[in-house]
Design an enzyme around this catalytic site. Sequence first.
Site, PDB file in Angstrom:
ATOM      1  N   ARG A 217       0.818  -1.205   0.000  1.00 50.46           N
ATOM      2  CA  ARG A 217       0.000   0.000   0.000  1.00 50.46           C
ATOM      3  C   ARG A 217       0.856   1.261   0.000  1.00 50.46           C
ATOM      4  NH1 ARG A 217      -4.245  -0.817   4.266  1.00 50.46           N
ATOM      5  NH2 ARG A 217      -5.345  -2.224   2.880  1.00 50.46           N
ATOM      6  N   GLY A 218       1.947   1.196   0.748  1.00 52.13           N
ATOM      7  CA  GLY A 218       2.817   2.357   0.843  1.00 52.13           C
ATOM      8  C   GLY A 218       3.393   2.732  -0.510  1.00 52.13           C
TER       9      GLY A 218
END
Lengths: 555, 351
Positions: free
Chosen positions: B289-290
Amino acid sequence: MTEDDLADATWVAGLLALCGPTLGGALVADEVAESFVSSYIHAAGPSCALRTIPSSLAADALTGSLDLAATLALGKPVQSQGLLRSEQRLLLRRAERLDVACTSLMAQALDRDALLLIALMNPHDPDAQLAPKLDARLPFRVEGYAEPHWQPQHITTARTLLAAVALDSKWVQNLCEAALSIGVESPRAVLQAVAASRGIAALRGLKAVDESCAALAARLVLAHRAQHLPKPDQEQEEDETPPPPPPTADGDATENNAAPNPADAEVILEAIKSALPAHLLQMATEGFGKKAAGRTVKSSAPRKAGGQRGRRIGNKRASSLTGQRLDIIATLRTAAPWQPLRRKFGGNDRMIVTRDDFRVSRIKQRNEATAIFAVDASGSTAFQRLAEAKGAVETILAECYVRRDRVALVSFRSKKAEVLLPPTRSLERAKRALAGLPGGGGTPLAAGLDEAFALALQVRRAGGNPIVILLTDGRGNVTREGEGNRVKATEETLSAAKLFASEGFDAMLIDVSPEPQKTARTLAAAMHATYLPMPRASATDIAQPIRRALQVVSA
Amino acid sequence: MGTNKKSSAGSDHNRIVYSFSAVAGQQELKTCLVLTAVDPTIGGLLAMGDRGTGKSTTVRAFAALLPPIKAVKGCPYHCDPDALQSACDQCRSAVAFKTETIRVPVVDLPLGATEDRVAGALDLERALSRGEKVFEPGLLAKANRGYLYIDEVNLLEDHLVDLLLDVAASGENLFEREGLSVRHPARFVLIGSGNPEEGELRPQLLDRFGLSVEVKTPQDVASWVDIVKRRDAYERDPQKFYSEWEPEEKKLRQRIQAGRKLLRDVVVPDAIQESAAALCLALKTDGLRGQLTLIRAARALAAFEKQKTVGLNHIKRMALPALRHRLRRNPLEETGSAVRIERAIQDVLGP
């Protein structure tokens, strides 16, 4: 009486009467509330009367909702009007007990200038803390008596002036400087002071804010937000310069962008100093650099039984509906069997529901556990176990962070016990408190127990579940008065332990001496605490049983 | 209970809102807000920091800055008449409807709001008086196509935060309760703020926010004077304040719109993708996600700055807000996230 002799409280009453919701409101001490309110009414007139509300009110009362009883009686929807739908002037008793939903709604109302809030509180109760959100939005603190000085005609005259009152930008500059030099947290306070200074000028009949207006505004709004005394270099300057010139009353406000006159800034600082909170002066003499006590302590509002938040676990009959969620399906189900019978008497085809049918959801709130570590940091423990105790607190803390439990830290050593860390979930604060945990000296065990006891009581009063974890070798040798007397100290310790047991707090005593001690075991028995000898405990060993206990407490 | 109508009393409909361009300082917060408008898929924004720094002012000002949107008249979810595939059931099946132009909605979620109020509930009024089973939309419905702002998100009940993040991620609210089954669009950008000294957000919730900024009160007199003067000017004469700042607001508005248009054409070269991945690896951020957010944010930044290719400088500038809250933390780690990220940027991407 001339205006210069007026009490601060009287000024605040006048300002709130003049500016109303645009100035937010005030936090008023209980004992002077009556004089303040009558001073305010004297000025504002009956049309601006305050409406008294209890702090136990439900959020519904603020937002409005369907009035069920009336709806059913009349057979058509009846809305109860939410208080905050229109501009309001409210008098709130026991403000520290206001629940979080109402706090939040009131803060929103204050932000849109739709609420004048006079919050009453007992300033002598150390547990009583106004929610920070409201605290920041109420410019004034009133602790003195107010006189009925201002009259409606004053206010009316001032109101015609208010819109046109000029403000030289140097006053903004000076107020900002003063605020920063005493550690005021947010520029919001300066904005409030600016608005107040305009109000003061208008009440005085001036066309522009002058020195005395700015100074008074600083005293009323900024002084009580001071975190520390003005920085020393500014104080020195003060000694060198002559006392400020007497206030000039002419309102000739030319836009002045030149460098601000230092003398002006001093008038403001001087005014602030005259009203600095007492604890700051005390801190200055003791040389503390701490922030004002308890700023981040949460409000002591107790959880209401059958609250609205949490997990639903069923339904029950409702005696009254205030603040509870109607379980509509259950209500209708209860009403259903009675319909044929009721229709015979009631006679139309709509569903007939009476008050007796009301069912509300039963909500289970997860009780927040608070682990209170009472750590013996005396010389006998310090060298061997302090590091391990710190390690255990850190491990538990990391876990509480995930489980949303809270941790507090009491340490006792030398002559006294102190709360190093009030209950918190914040890693940052815990980290700081732990780093600063000193060791060495005698063992004032009784004082340590007392402190942990007081903290546990406080947690329970706020609706939490405290569990006390005492890390000690059980050998107290310093009395409550701070004398080194082993016999008396042991006696005191046992009586403190009994008091502790009488409240039935969950507790755990971890014996940190190299060999298990009989004294520690006796103490644990007196406290009704679980006894855990940990001759070779590592941080994780200590953390294990505590973790289990916490799980039980918060289940 | 049926309270969602009342909360509209709290909206700023008739008031002139503070101008976004006039918010003094807070550059990182402002940039990140702008980027969420250029590309709403970046996800929410978390602003943690001191009290009284004007976070709510900034958020409200920002929503007012955004270009007004066209909506189906009378629809509780203000569906987009030009994108009916994502509209509510009623709008989709409607044969004809009227449209209206509305401001981008900003909904203030008060702390302590009940699930009923947030997700919606059975309309008690209709149920009791007429025996009808009708869904009464909650705050999530109101926030559709706009912003949902939660002050003190760190103190919000966990189950509500979960609910909000789920809805924010999926873009629709599924209501299955009290014998009702409703599904309605709820696409909004979640903005949370709070003071870390009062408690922190659970780590598993942290990384559901796209970007995260740290908000600090400036400590110099000049900034304070600026803040106070501007705010005072606004309070004295909102109309005048508005006209003074409107030209700048207009410029920014146009830039955002231009950025939105350009966004589709912005290219992310493979080398840049790789650098972003290397950075995330070096920082050991959990999951993908990052990295995804970092790329999206960098792309939005490039689009906002009228560039068609994402460069290393975009990655570097967005690394802090996109990754700051995703680092695996030793709870008592001394080094702050910001320092660790800057060090990693130096090491991986070079100076």
